[in-house]
Design a protein around this motif. Structure first.
Motif, PDB file in Angstrom:
ATOM      1  N   LEU A   8      13.462 -19.878   7.555  1.00 41.52           N
ATOM      2  CA  LEU A   8      12.403 -20.846   7.274  1.00 41.52           C
ATOM      3  C   LEU A   8      11.156 -20.109   6.813  1.00 41.52           C
ATOM      4  O   LEU A   8      10.873 -19.003   7.292  1.00 41.52           O
ATOM      5  CB  LEU A   8      12.047 -21.635   8.542  1.00 41.52           C
ATOM      6  N   PRO A   9      10.371 -20.760   5.944  1.00 44.40           N
ATOM      7  CA  PRO A   9       9.068 -20.176   5.620  1.00 44.40           C
ATOM      8  C   PRO A   9       8.215 -20.115   6.888  1.00 44.40           C
ATOM      9  O   PRO A   9       8.296 -21.009   7.746  1.00 44.40           O
ATOM     10  CB  PRO A   9       8.476 -21.156   4.607  1.00 44.40           C
ATOM     11  N   LYS A  10       7.419 -19.074   6.999  1.00 48.34           N
ATOM     12  CA  LYS A  10       6.616 -18.849   8.204  1.00 48.34           C
ATOM     13  C   LYS A  10       5.721 -20.040   8.528  1.00 48.34           C
ATOM     14  O   LYS A  10       5.633 -20.466   9.671  1.00 48.34           O
ATOM     15  CB  LYS A  10       5.779 -17.581   8.032  1.00 48.34           C
ATOM     16  N   LYS A  11       5.083 -20.612   7.510  1.00 48.84           N
ATOM     17  CA  LYS A  11       4.179 -21.747   7.744  1.00 48.84           C
ATOM     18  C   LYS A  11       4.937 -22.951   8.293  1.00 48.84           C
ATOM     19  O   LYS A  11       4.456 -23.622   9.205  1.00 48.84           O
ATOM     20  CB  LYS A  11       3.427 -22.133   6.472  1.00 48.84           C
ATOM     21  N   LEU A  12       6.125 -23.226   7.763  1.00 46.87           N
ATOM     22  CA  LEU A  12       6.921 -24.353   8.245  1.00 46.87           C
ATOM     23  C   LEU A  12       7.280 -24.161   9.719  1.00 46.87           C
ATOM     24  O   LEU A  12       7.157 -25.090  10.520  1.00 46.87           O
ATOM     25  CB  LEU A  12       8.184 -24.518   7.395  1.00 46.87           C
ATOM     26  N   LEU A  13       7.696 -22.961  10.076  1.00 49.59           N
ATOM     27  CA  LEU A  13       8.047 -22.688  11.471  1.00 49.59           C
ATOM     28  C   LEU A  13       6.821 -22.802  12.374  1.00 49.59           C
ATOM     29  O   LEU A  13       6.891 -23.396  13.457  1.00 49.59           O
ATOM     30  CB  LEU A  13       8.691 -21.308  11.614  1.00 49.59           C
ATOM     31  N   ASN A  14       5.696 -22.261  11.926  1.00 50.58           N
ATOM     32  CA  ASN A  14       4.460 -22.370  12.722  1.00 50.58           C
ATOM     33  C   ASN A  14       4.060 -23.832  12.909  1.00 50.58           C
ATOM     34  O   ASN A  14       3.673 -24.240  14.010  1.00 50.58           O
ATOM     35  CB  ASN A  14       3.328 -21.584  12.070  1.00 50.58           C
ATOM     36  N   ASP A  15       4.135 -24.625  11.833  1.00 48.77           N
ATOM     37  CA  ASP A  15       3.798 -26.053  11.930  1.00 48.77           C
ATOM     38  C   ASP A  15       4.752 -26.762  12.881  1.00 48.77           C
ATOM     39  O   ASP A  15       4.340 -27.596  13.689  1.00 48.77           O
ATOM     40  CB  ASP A  15       3.841 -26.719  10.551  1.00 48.77           C
ATOM     41  N   PHE A  16       6.051 -26.442  12.789  1.00 48.98           N
ATOM     42  CA  PHE A  16       7.040 -27.052  13.670  1.00 48.98           C
ATOM     43  C   PHE A  16       6.764 -26.691  15.130  1.00 48.98           C
ATOM     44  O   PHE A  16       6.784 -27.555  16.008  1.00 48.98           O
ATOM     45  CB  PHE A  16       8.450 -26.616  13.263  1.00 48.98           C
ATOM     46  N   ASP A  17       6.483 -25.420  15.379  1.00 51.73           N
ATOM     47  CA  ASP A  17       6.175 -24.980  16.748  1.00 51.73           C
ATOM     48  C   ASP A  17       4.942 -25.700  17.288  1.00 51.73           C
ATOM     49  O   ASP A  17       4.891 -26.059  18.474  1.00 51.73           O
ATOM     50  CB  ASP A  17       5.980 -23.467  16.798  1.00 51.73           C
ATOM     51  N   GLU A  18       3.955 -25.945  16.442  1.00 53.35           N
ATOM     52  CA  GLU A  18       2.736 -26.653  16.860  1.00 53.35           C
ATOM     53  C   GLU A  18       3.061 -28.104  17.238  1.00 53.35           C
ATOM     54  O   GLU A  18       2.564 -28.615  18.239  1.00 53.35           O
ATOM     55  CB  GLU A  18       1.689 -26.613  15.743  1.00 53.35           C
ATOM     56  N   VAL A  19       3.924 -28.744  16.448  1.00 53.40           N
ATOM     57  CA  VAL A  19       4.352 -30.111  16.770  1.00 53.40           C
ATOM     58  C   VAL A  19       5.102 -30.120  18.103  1.00 53.40           C
ATOM     59  O   VAL A  19       4.867 -30.990  18.954  1.00 53.40           O
ATOM     60  CB  VAL A  19       5.237 -30.692  15.644  1.00 53.40           C
ATOM     61  N   LEU A  20       6.001 -29.167  18.293  1.00 51.26           N
ATOM     62  CA  LEU A  20       6.743 -29.094  19.552  1.00 51.26           C
ATOM     63  C   LEU A  20       5.791 -28.936  20.733  1.00 51.26           C
ATOM     64  O   LEU A  20       5.956 -29.592  21.765  1.00 51.26           O
ATOM     65  CB  LEU A  20       7.738 -27.931  19.518  1.00 51.26           C
ATOM     66  N   LYS A  21       4.798 -28.088  20.572  1.00 48.41           N
ATOM     67  CA  LYS A  21       3.819 -27.866  21.638  1.00 48.41           C
ATOM     68  C   LYS A  21       3.048 -29.158  21.928  1.00 48.41           C
ATOM     69  O   LYS A  21       2.889 -29.546  23.089  1.00 48.41           O
ATOM     70  CB  LYS A  21       2.851 -26.751  21.222  1.00 48.41           C
ATOM     71  N   ASP A  22       2.592 -29.839  20.860  1.00 45.64           N
ATOM     72  CA  ASP A  22       1.833 -31.079  21.034  1.00 45.64           C
ATOM     73  C   ASP A  22       2.666 -32.167  21.703  1.00 45.64           C
ATOM     74  O   ASP A  22       2.133 -32.990  22.446  1.00 45.64           O
ATOM     75  CB  ASP A  22       1.327 -31.607  19.683  1.00 45.64           C
ATOM     76  N   ARG A  23       3.966 -32.165  21.439  1.00 42.14           N
ATOM     77  CA  ARG A  23       4.844 -33.195  22.002  1.00 42.14           C
ATOM     78  C   ARG A  23       5.425 -32.799  23.354  1.00 42.14           C
ATOM     79  O   ARG A  23       6.161 -33.556  23.967  1.00 42.14           O
ATOM     80  CB  ARG A  23       5.964 -33.507  21.009  1.00 42.14           C
ATOM     81  N   GLY A  24       5.113 -31.590  23.816  1.00 42.72           N
ATOM     82  CA  GLY A  24       5.541 -31.171  25.145  1.00 42.72           C
ATOM     83  C   GLY A  24       6.956 -30.634  25.236  1.00 42.72           C
ATOM     84  O   GLY A  24       7.530 -30.569  26.324  1.00 42.72           O
ATOM     85  N   TYR A  25       7.523 -30.206  24.123  1.00 40.36           N
ATOM     86  CA  TYR A  25       8.861 -29.614  24.148  1.00 40.36           C
ATOM     87  C   TYR A  25       8.801 -28.228  24.775  1.00 40.36           C
ATOM     88  O   TYR A  25       7.875 -27.470  24.530  1.00 40.36           O
ATOM     89  CB  TYR A  25       9.422 -29.477  22.727  1.00 40.36           C
ATOM     90  N   ASN A  26       9.817 -27.904  25.565  1.00 41.90           N
ATOM     91  CA  ASN A  26       9.944 -26.563  26.137  1.00 41.90           C
ATOM     92  C   ASN A  26      10.945 -25.715  25.362  1.00 41.90           C
ATOM     93  O   ASN A  26      11.080 -24.528  25.636  1.00 41.90           O
ATOM     94  CB  ASN A  26      10.390 -26.644  27.603  1.00 41.90           C
ATOM     95  N   SER A  27      11.661 -26.335  24.421  1.00 38.64           N
ATOM     96  CA  SER A  27      12.733 -25.648  23.723  1.00 38.64           C
ATOM     97  C   SER A  27      12.683 -25.950  22.232  1.00 38.64           C
ATOM     98  O   SER A  27      12.697 -27.127  21.830  1.00 38.64           O
ATOM     99  CB  SER A  27      14.085 -26.105  24.299  1.00 38.64           C
ATOM    100  N   ARG A  28      12.632 -24.908  21.418  1.00 44.24           N
ATOM    101  CA  ARG A  28      12.684 -25.070  19.966  1.00 44.24           C
ATOM    102  C   ARG A  28      14.028 -25.673  19.565  1.00 44.24           C
ATOM    103  O   ARG A  28      14.099 -26.524  18.676  1.00 44.24           O
ATOM    104  CB  ARG A  28      12.473 -23.718  19.280  1.00 44.24           C
ATOM    105  N   SER A  29      15.112 -25.265  20.233  1.00 50.90           N
ATOM    106  CA  SER A  29      16.437 -25.802  19.916  1.00 50.90           C
ATOM    107  C   SER A  29      16.492 -27.310  20.122  1.00 50.90           C
ATOM    108  O   SER A  29      17.053 -28.048  19.303  1.00 50.90           O
ATOM    109  CB  SER A  29      17.517 -25.125  20.766  1.00 50.90           C
TER     110      SER A  29
END
Length: 135
Positions: A8-29
């Motif tokens: 994945l492009p770095k920015k896409l992964l960073n944006d995805f990780d930020e969404v996961l954090k905001d939504r309270g996910y504990n797992s990227r998978s």
């Protein structure tokens, strides 16, 4: 569970990780599984559309990408019988938003959407429709 690897492009992964954090996910998978399920549900919804529909196709694209504007225009000309109006908005120095108002046969609208989705330089496409029949 199956294990996969992806690039994945770095920015896409960073944006995805930020969404996961905001939504309270504990797992990227878990987040990726949920995103894939959502993608599949949206595809199945589009695939199952039938009859007359009216809706909006929102397209975000990089206008610096060679040929994308011409390709987008060519496709819209091919589907002119199903396009009632469009609006163009300059979002940033790089990105533009094209809003296309569509009406007609669901299969034709889906075909239009999928052709636009496949264009290089198109970053996001969202189709929203409702029944186009008489009430």
């Amino acid at each position: 569970m199956m294990r996969i690897s992806m690039s994945l492009p770095k920015k896409l992964l960073n944006d995805f990780d930020e969404v996961l954090k905001d939504r309270g996910y504990n797992s990227r998978s878990k987040g990726i599984r949920d995103a894939l399920k959502d993608y599949i549900v949206r595809y199945q919804w589009m695939k199952d559309m039938e009859g007359d529909r009216v809706g909006i196709l929102a397209v975000i694209y990089d206008h610096h990408y060679t040929g994308v504007m011409e390709d987008l225009t060519d496709i819209q000309h091919q589907y002119r019988d199903f396009i009632n109006a469009n609006m163009h908005l300059h979002m940033t120095e790089k990105n533009c938003l094209e809003v296309i108002v569509v009406k007609g046969d669901a299969q034709k609208i889906r075909s239009l959407s999928e052709k636009i989705m496949r264009l290089k330089g198109v970053e996001h496409v969202k189709l929203t429709t409702t029944s186009g029949g008489e009430q």
